[in-house]
Motif scaffolding. Structure first.
Motif, PDB file in Angstrom:
ATOM      1  N   UNK A 143     111.423  53.530 -22.845  1.00  0.00           N
ATOM      2  CA  UNK A 143     111.544  52.555 -23.932  1.00  0.00           C
ATOM      3  C   UNK A 143     112.772  52.904 -24.776  1.00  0.00           C
ATOM      4  N   UNK A 144     113.243  51.899 -25.521  1.00  0.00           N
ATOM      5  CA  UNK A 144     114.370  52.173 -26.418  1.00  0.00           C
ATOM      6  C   UNK A 144     114.329  51.218 -27.599  1.00  0.00           C
ATOM      7  N   UNK A 145     114.942  51.645 -28.685  1.00  0.00           N
ATOM      8  CA  UNK A 145     115.018  50.809 -29.885  1.00  0.00           C
ATOM      9  C   UNK A 145     116.363  50.990 -30.565  1.00  0.00           C
ATOM     10  N   UNK A 146     116.935  49.880 -31.035  1.00  0.00           N
ATOM     11  CA  UNK A 146     118.165  49.978 -31.832  1.00  0.00           C
ATOM     12  C   UNK A 146     117.962  49.227 -33.141  1.00  0.00           C
ATOM     13  N   UNK A 147     118.685  49.663 -34.154  1.00  0.00           N
ATOM     14  CA  UNK A 147     118.585  48.985 -35.456  1.00  0.00           C
ATOM     15  C   UNK A 147     119.918  49.106 -36.186  1.00  0.00           C
ATOM     16  N   UNK A 148     120.269  48.062 -36.920  1.00  0.00           N
ATOM     17  CA  UNK A 148     121.468  48.111 -37.776  1.00  0.00           C
ATOM     18  C   UNK A 148     121.108  47.572 -39.148  1.00  0.00           C
ATOM     19  N   UNK A 149     121.717  48.147 -40.157  1.00  0.00           N
ATOM     20  CA  UNK A 149     121.483  47.746 -41.548  1.00  0.00           C
ATOM     21  C   UNK A 149     122.810  47.791 -42.286  1.00  0.00           C
ATOM     22  N   UNK A 150     122.987  46.926 -43.296  1.00  0.00           N
ATOM     23  CA  UNK A 150     124.170  47.065 -44.140  1.00  0.00           C
ATOM     24  C   UNK A 150     124.106  48.428 -44.836  1.00  0.00           C
ATOM     25  N   UNK A 151     125.240  49.118 -44.894  1.00  0.00           N
ATOM     26  CA  UNK A 151     125.273  50.420 -45.535  1.00  0.00           C
ATOM     27  C   UNK A 151     125.018  50.257 -47.037  1.00  0.00           C
ATOM     28  N   UNK A 152     124.452  51.248 -47.660  1.00  0.00           N
ATOM     29  CA  UNK A 152     124.167  51.180 -49.094  1.00  0.00           C
ATOM     30  C   UNK A 152     122.809  51.775 -49.350  1.00  0.00           C
ATOM     31  N   UNK A 153     122.590  52.298 -50.576  1.00  0.00           N
ATOM     32  CA  UNK A 153     121.328  52.995 -50.844  1.00  0.00           C
ATOM     33  C   UNK A 153     120.129  52.059 -50.785  1.00  0.00           C
TER      34      UNK A 153
ATOM     35  N   UNK B 288     121.924  58.673 -46.941  1.00  0.00           N
ATOM     36  CA  UNK B 288     120.976  59.244 -45.981  1.00  0.00           C
ATOM     37  C   UNK B 288     119.677  58.451 -45.946  1.00  0.00           C
ATOM     38  N   UNK B 289     119.308  57.874 -47.108  1.00  0.00           N
ATOM     39  CA  UNK B 289     118.042  57.128 -47.145  1.00  0.00           C
ATOM     40  C   UNK B 289     118.108  55.881 -46.259  1.00  0.00           C
ATOM     41  N   UNK B 290     119.281  55.229 -46.191  1.00  0.00           N
ATOM     42  CA  UNK B 290     119.408  54.050 -45.332  1.00  0.00           C
ATOM     43  C   UNK B 290     119.380  54.467 -43.857  1.00  0.00           C
ATOM     44  N   UNK B 291     119.962  55.620 -43.576  1.00  0.00           N
ATOM     45  CA  UNK B 291     119.935  56.127 -42.194  1.00  0.00           C
ATOM     46  C   UNK B 291     118.488  56.435 -41.796  1.00  0.00           C
TER      47      UNK B 291
ATOM     48  N   UNK C  41     129.548  53.170 -40.064  1.00  0.00           N
ATOM     49  CA  UNK C  41     130.924  52.727 -39.861  1.00  0.00           C
ATOM     50  C   UNK C  41     131.035  51.266 -40.252  1.00  0.00           C
ATOM     51  N   UNK C  42     132.206  50.852 -40.720  1.00  0.00           N
ATOM     52  CA  UNK C  42     132.456  49.431 -41.024  1.00  0.00           C
ATOM     53  C   UNK C  42     131.412  48.820 -41.956  1.00  0.00           C
ATOM     54  N   UNK C  43     130.923  49.582 -42.928  1.00  0.00           N
ATOM     55  CA  UNK C  43     129.950  49.043 -43.881  1.00  0.00           C
ATOM     56  C   UNK C  43     128.556  48.853 -43.304  1.00  0.00           C
ATOM     57  N   UNK C  44     128.310  49.495 -42.168  1.00  0.00           N
ATOM     58  CA  UNK C  44     127.000  49.358 -41.512  1.00  0.00           C
ATOM     59  C   UNK C  44     126.479  50.731 -41.130  1.00  0.00           C
TER      60      UNK C  44
END
Ligand code: COA
Length: 212
Positions: free
Chosen positions: A101-111, A139-142, A200-203
């Motif tokens: 199985x695998x999962x990916x996720x992206x979020x706008x960078x920022x606290x 780190x919290x967004x990560x 990277x790139x605000x994400x």
């Protein structure tokens, strides 16, 4: 961007915006028939990325429907994951031969807002984030994104809900993270997951791959 945190056997496609002219199969159209324009756009570009990535595996274009709990239904012999957020859409796919199985996720960078952090992280995890220091890194967004990737890895295998409090994530500044789950399921075969992150790139993007 997502390619940089995926192993070679997992292929991907991404877009930093929507694709004019991207279309859905009629069966997919019905899934977003009543959705607002923003949702239709992210769904359509997500499917577009998924078909491009599947094409790299030699899979011809076809509808990718929605299974229980919202997870995409991948063509036979393949598995994958889709993510979208403002300014970014991506899909990653691979053969079921090597990967469970695998999962990916992206979020706008920022606290993350403080009340959200308290809901998704334990006091121990929050203390560990503080120890990572360097106020220039959210780190919290990560951590939040890592938990979304963990859920997208967990759910298609188990069909079960996983609460934010049921995974404890340890972030390594080098770009990796490990997660220990406090509930187990025989279909997972492990209660320890590893993943990678990139900002990277605000994400921020994360990926978890569970080998077979
Ligand atoms: C489902 C969820 C993970 C989606 O994440 P998100 O950051 O809101 O949104 P993303 O754009 O990154 O991902 C959405 C895509 O995830 C996929 N997805 C949705 N539900 C899914 C599930 N149960 N399993 C796997 N993938 C799923 C879909 O492809 C969806 O896009 P689509 O509807 O256009 O096909 C999130 O909304 C959620 O419910 N989280 C709560 C559970 C959780 O995270 N627990 C933490 C455990 S440690």
């Amino acid at each position: 961007m997502i390619e940089r945190i995926l192993p070679e056997r997992v292929v991907s496609a991404e877009q930093f915006g929507d694709v004019p002219g991207a279309t859905l199969f009629p069966e997919e159209e019905t899934l977003v028939a009543r959705a607002v324009a923003k949702r239709r756009r992210e769904f359509t570009t997500g499917r577009h990325c998924a078909r491009r990535a599947l094409g790299l595996l030699g899979v011809p274009p076809g509808p990718i429907l929605r299974g229980d709990g919202g997870a995409p239904l991948w063509p036979s012999g393949t598995i994958g994951s889709i993510t979208h957020c403002d300014g970014y859409r991506a899909a990653a796919v691979t053969s079921k031969r090597d990967v469970l199985s695998l999962g990916i996720d992206a979020e706008p960078y920022g606290p993350l807002p403080a009340d959200v952090l308290d809901m998704v992280a334990s006091p121990e995890e929050i203390a560990a984030l503080r120890r990572l220091g360097d106020g220039s890194v959210d780190w919290d967004k990560i951590l939040f994104s890592a938990k979304e990737s963990i859920y997208k890895t967990w759910f298609p295998l188990t069909g079960r809900w996983l609460d934010f409090t049921e995974a404890s994530v340890d972030i390594d500044p080098s770009g990796e993270f490990t997660a220990t789950l406090s509930i187990s399921d025989p279909r997972m075969g492990t209660d320890r997951l590893t993943g990678r992150w990139i900002a990277s790139d605000g994400l921020v993007a994360t990926a978890v791959v569970l080998p077979r």
